[in-house]
Design a protein around this motif. Sequence first.
Motif: not given
Length: 342
Positions: A29-58
């Motif tokens: 989507l980023k390559a075709f200009g269809m995503l304004r958010q940075p890729v890293q931010e998009t993945i973070y917001e869509r994958v992790f349901s909470s800060e606890l989940e992110m901390l646990t995964y890392a």
Amino acid sequence: MPRYDADRDAFVARIDRQRRWLGRGAKLLKAFGMLRQPVQETIYERVFSSELEMLTYAYARKNDHLPDLVNPTWYNEKVRWQFLHHPNPLMSLVADKIAVRDYVRYRGGCIQPPRLIAQGWTPRDLAGANLPARFVLKTSFGSGQNHIERGETPTRRSDLVAKLARWMGYDQWRSTGEFHYRAVPKRWLVEEYVPSAPGGQLEYKIFCMMGEPVFILVVKGRNEHGYRRNLYTPDWKPTAFHWKGFPVDPEPVPRPDRLEDMLADARLYARDFMSVRVDFFGSAGGRFDFSELTFASAAARVPFTPEEVNVRLGDMIDLSRADEYLEHGKRIAAELGWPPER
């Protein structure tokens, strides 16, 4: 909590799968200009349901179990507990590679950081900066974002600006869960170039708990392929433990001439935190410089061996005093004018 947790495998596999597929989609989507958010931010917001989940995964990616972030006992668990439950603004202030200089002056450290040559808020600011032939370019908010100019073949300024723009698109906290980085403003700085000693620069990283140095990591031979490491007690004896998967280098490191000065400075800074790592480096001509303060070596993910050391080091951090340290940190951060105004 169980240390060899089968749920860990399923949890990590699920998150890995989501990150992989979302990452591919977001990049397209980023390559075709269809995503304004940075890729890293998009993945973070869509994958992790909470800060606890992110901390646990890392954490779980580097360990064979899920962390206990409710009643932590291991050293790395207690460090990560602070990311989740201890929003100390002083941690963000000293993690900022520009603002930490104010803190060093505030505490009166004897070993100073390299001279600050320039700083700015945007990559465009770098384009017009007056810089010497030799310097070190860094970001104030990240880890490992360093560019060294040794005065041999100068890098084009436009290339430096482009590199800095890429760096500024990255969020350390979204990658590792070190949430105190979230409050560090995105700036850049240029420091003086400090020549290495003939045998290479030595880095001295002093791990402190509740105000006292506990052990010292010495890094040597750092290059693009990695580095070698040794661990010492504050009285310069080899420790009986190390990080799992990282062998001790067989070549010992001589006791540094300014060990007592480094330990004294470490105590000055450690008094304000439940746990902190205070870094220095030694260079040509017997010169020593302050480097940085950090709260999570390897993002507090890699365990120690033998296994019981994880609990022994964890016992040295008294989380029952978290509220006391939080109020103390708020006061000092306010005195130092944190956060900085643009």
